[in-house]
Design a protein around this motif. Structure first.
Motif, short mmCIF file in Angstrom:
data_model
loop_
_atom_site.label_atom_id
_atom_site.label_comp_id
_atom_site.label_asym_id
_atom_site.label_seq_id
_atom_site.Cartn_x
_atom_site.Cartn_y
_atom_site.Cartn_z
N VAL A 1 0.84 -1.20 0.00
CA VAL A 1 0.00 0.00 0.00
C VAL A 1 0.87 1.25 0.00
O VAL A 1 0.60 2.21 -0.68
N ASP A 2 1.94 1.22 0.79
CA ASP A 2 2.79 2.40 0.94
C ASP A 2 4.25 1.98 0.91
O ASP A 2 4.93 1.97 1.93
N PRO A 3 4.77 1.60 -0.27
CA PRO A 3 6.14 1.07 -0.35
C PRO A 3 7.20 2.11 0.01
O PRO A 3 8.31 1.76 0.35
N ASP A 4 6.84 3.38 -0.04
CA ASP A 4 7.80 4.43 0.29
C ASP A 4 7.76 4.76 1.78
O ASP A 4 8.44 5.68 2.21
N GLY A 5 6.98 4.01 2.55
CA GLY A 5 6.68 4.39 3.92
C GLY A 5 7.86 4.86 4.75
O GLY A 5 7.83 5.93 5.34
N ARG A 6 8.92 4.08 4.78
CA ARG A 6 10.03 4.43 5.66
C ARG A 6 10.75 5.68 5.17
O ARG A 6 11.12 6.55 5.96
N LEU A 7 10.96 5.76 3.86
CA LEU A 7 11.63 6.94 3.31
C LEU A 7 10.79 8.19 3.56
O LEU A 7 11.30 9.22 3.99
N LYS A 8 9.49 8.07 3.32
CA LYS A 8 8.62 9.23 3.54
C LYS A 8 8.65 9.66 4.99
O LYS A 8 8.67 10.85 5.30
N GLN A 9 8.64 8.67 5.87
CA GLN A 9 8.64 9.00 7.29
C GLN A 9 9.93 9.72 7.68
O GLN A 9 9.90 10.71 8.40
N LEU A 10 11.07 9.22 7.18
CA LEU A 10 12.35 9.86 7.48
C LEU A 10 12.37 11.29 6.97
O LEU A 10 12.76 12.21 7.68
N LEU A 11 11.92 11.47 5.73
CA LEU A 11 12.01 12.80 5.12
C LEU A 11 10.91 13.74 5.61
O LEU A 11 10.97 14.93 5.37
N SER A 12 9.93 13.21 6.32
CA SER A 12 8.87 14.08 6.82
C SER A 12 9.31 14.83 8.06
O SER A 12 8.72 15.83 8.43
N VAL A 13 10.35 14.34 8.73
CA VAL A 13 10.78 14.99 9.97
C VAL A 13 12.14 15.66 9.86
O VAL A 13 12.56 16.34 10.77
N GLN A 14 12.83 15.46 8.75
CA GLN A 14 14.16 16.06 8.62
C GLN A 14 14.55 16.11 7.15
O GLN A 14 13.97 15.41 6.33
N SER A 15 15.52 16.96 6.85
CA SER A 15 16.01 17.00 5.47
C SER A 15 16.83 15.73 5.23
O SER A 15 17.29 15.08 6.18
N ALA A 16 17.02 15.40 3.96
CA ALA A 16 17.79 14.20 3.64
C ALA A 16 19.18 14.27 4.24
O ALA A 16 19.78 13.25 4.59
N GLY A 17 19.71 15.50 4.40
CA GLY A 17 21.04 15.65 4.97
C GLY A 17 21.11 15.26 6.43
O GLY A 17 22.19 15.00 6.96
N GLY A 18 19.98 15.20 7.11
CA GLY A 18 19.97 14.85 8.53
C GLY A 18 19.74 13.37 8.77
O GLY A 18 19.76 12.91 9.91
N VAL A 19 19.53 12.63 7.69
CA VAL A 19 19.27 11.19 7.82
C VAL A 19 20.59 10.47 8.07
O VAL A 19 21.55 10.65 7.31
N ALA B 1 19.37 5.63 6.46
CA ALA B 1 19.27 5.75 5.00
C ALA B 1 19.34 4.39 4.31
O ALA B 1 18.70 4.18 3.27
N LYS B 2 20.09 3.46 4.89
CA LYS B 2 20.33 2.16 4.23
C LYS B 2 19.01 1.48 3.87
O LYS B 2 18.11 1.40 4.70
N HIS B 3 18.90 1.04 2.64
CA HIS B 3 17.75 0.29 2.13
C HIS B 3 16.49 1.13 1.95
O HIS B 3 15.40 0.57 1.76
N THR B 4 16.59 2.44 2.03
CA THR B 4 15.37 3.23 1.84
C THR B 4 15.03 3.42 0.37
O THR B 4 13.88 3.68 0.04
N LEU B 5 16.03 3.31 -0.52
CA LEU B 5 15.74 3.42 -1.95
C LEU B 5 15.61 2.03 -2.55
O LEU B 5 16.30 1.09 -2.15
N GLY B 6 14.73 1.92 -3.53
CA GLY B 6 14.56 0.65 -4.23
C GLY B 6 15.57 0.51 -5.35
O GLY B 6 16.22 1.47 -5.75
N ALA B 7 15.70 -0.70 -5.86
CA ALA B 7 16.66 -0.98 -6.93
C ALA B 7 16.18 -0.37 -8.24
O ALA B 7 15.04 -0.57 -8.63
N PRO B 8 17.05 0.39 -8.93
CA PRO B 8 16.64 0.95 -10.22
C PRO B 8 16.64 -0.08 -11.36
O PRO B 8 16.13 0.21 -12.43
N LEU B 9 17.22 -1.24 -11.10
CA LEU B 9 17.23 -2.32 -12.11
C LEU B 9 16.74 -3.60 -11.44
O LEU B 9 16.98 -3.82 -10.24
N ASP B 10 16.11 -4.46 -12.22
CA ASP B 10 15.68 -5.74 -11.65
C ASP B 10 16.89 -6.56 -11.23
O ASP B 10 16.86 -7.26 -10.22
N SER B 11 17.94 -6.48 -12.03
CA SER B 11 19.17 -7.21 -11.71
C SER B 11 20.27 -6.19 -11.41
O SER B 11 20.67 -5.44 -12.30
#
Ligand SMILES: [Zn+2]
Length: 263
Positions: free
Chosen positions: A110-128, A133-143
């Motif tokens: 339902v909300d695959p971005d949940g953790r990233l959104k939550q982190l960025l909702s309370v601080q700038s990306a520079g404060g993460v 930060a680890k594992h908050t972005l998904g893979a840009p390629l299947d392999s």
């Protein structure tokens, strides 16, 4: 106590978003998000209302830091008047607090971005923090087959040893599907004059951007909103490239960082 409750309290106490150095656009976005989200007391009541078992389930998703809500206290938590008394458990959390999450807690269907959104909702990306930060972005390629890493390297084009490689390369045949690492808005889709070739940039909000380079084609345009995992382009070897691959960048407040810290 819930992380939502903690962040709600921090947000309520925080000065104007401008003081955090946010761009006006992000501040406005953040304001809208804050307005759309219920306050800490309401969220506490909601979580108390679903009972302790569900609270534990929420904890397993990484949404809740600790669960200390006694079942008997449900009525008390439902009442804002009582919740504001001195008996209320401590809900503040340090901005530097490092919260450990497992990879399975990245989000839900339902909300695959949940953790990233939550982190960025309370601080700038520079404060993460790196741990957050680890594992908050998904893979840009299947392999994901890593080739040339981020950082200083010998240039494959010039042979010069002092080249700073601004992203992480992944081996990919030309024409391979390239996907958005998280939801966001496309802010660039076109020719990059400094070697990136056909390039797509996605703004994920609050200072976090990802870029996709040397593409053979892009299937998104500027201003388009994309979901995590959406097909945005096909890989290629356009621009300063010696062969088919994906050059993937992560930018925090306009500066490139090692993408592996976020993947
Ligand atoms: Zn590269």
């Amino acid at each position: 106590m819930t992380q939502q409750a903690a962040t709600g309290r921090r947000r309520a106490e925080a000065p104007a978003a401008q003081a955090h150095g946010l761009r006006p656009r992000d501040a406005a976005r953040r304001g809208r998000r804050a307005a759309a989200r219920p306050g800490p007391v309401r969220q506490l009541a909601e979580i108390a209302g679903v009972g302790q078992k569900a609270g534990v389930a929420l904890a397993a998703t990484g949404l809740v830091l600790t669960v200390t809500l006694p079942t008997a206290g449900t009525e008390a938590a439902m009442s804002p008047a009582v919740a504001d008394t001195a008996q209320q458990p401590e809900v503040t959390a340090s901005g530097e607090a490092v919260v450990a999450f497992s990879r399975t807690s990245v989000g839900s269907q339902v909300d695959p971005d949940g953790r990233l959104k939550q982190l960025l909702s309370v601080q700038s990306a520079g404060g993460v923090s790196p741990a957050q930060a680890k594992h908050t972005l998904g893979a840009p390629l299947d392999s994901m087959v890593a080739s040339s890493p981020f950082g200083y390297r010998v240039s494959p084009l010039s042979g010069w040893a002092g080249e700073f490689h601004r992203g992480q390369d992944f081996a990919a045949q030309c024409g391979t599907a390239v996907k958005a690492a998280a939801s966001g808005t496309v802010t660039f889709a076109g020719w990059h004059p400094y070697g990136g070739g056909n390039r797509v940039v996605i703004d994920h909000g609050n200072g976090l951007e990802t870029t996709y380079n040397h593409l053979s084609s892009a299937s998104v345009s500027v201003g388009q909103k994309v979901e995590r995992g959406a097909l945005i382009a096909l890989s290629g070897t356009s621009g300063a490239s010696t062969g088919c691959h994906l050059h993937f960048e992560v930018m925090v407040n306009g500066e490139v960082v090692d993408p592996n810290g976020w993947l």
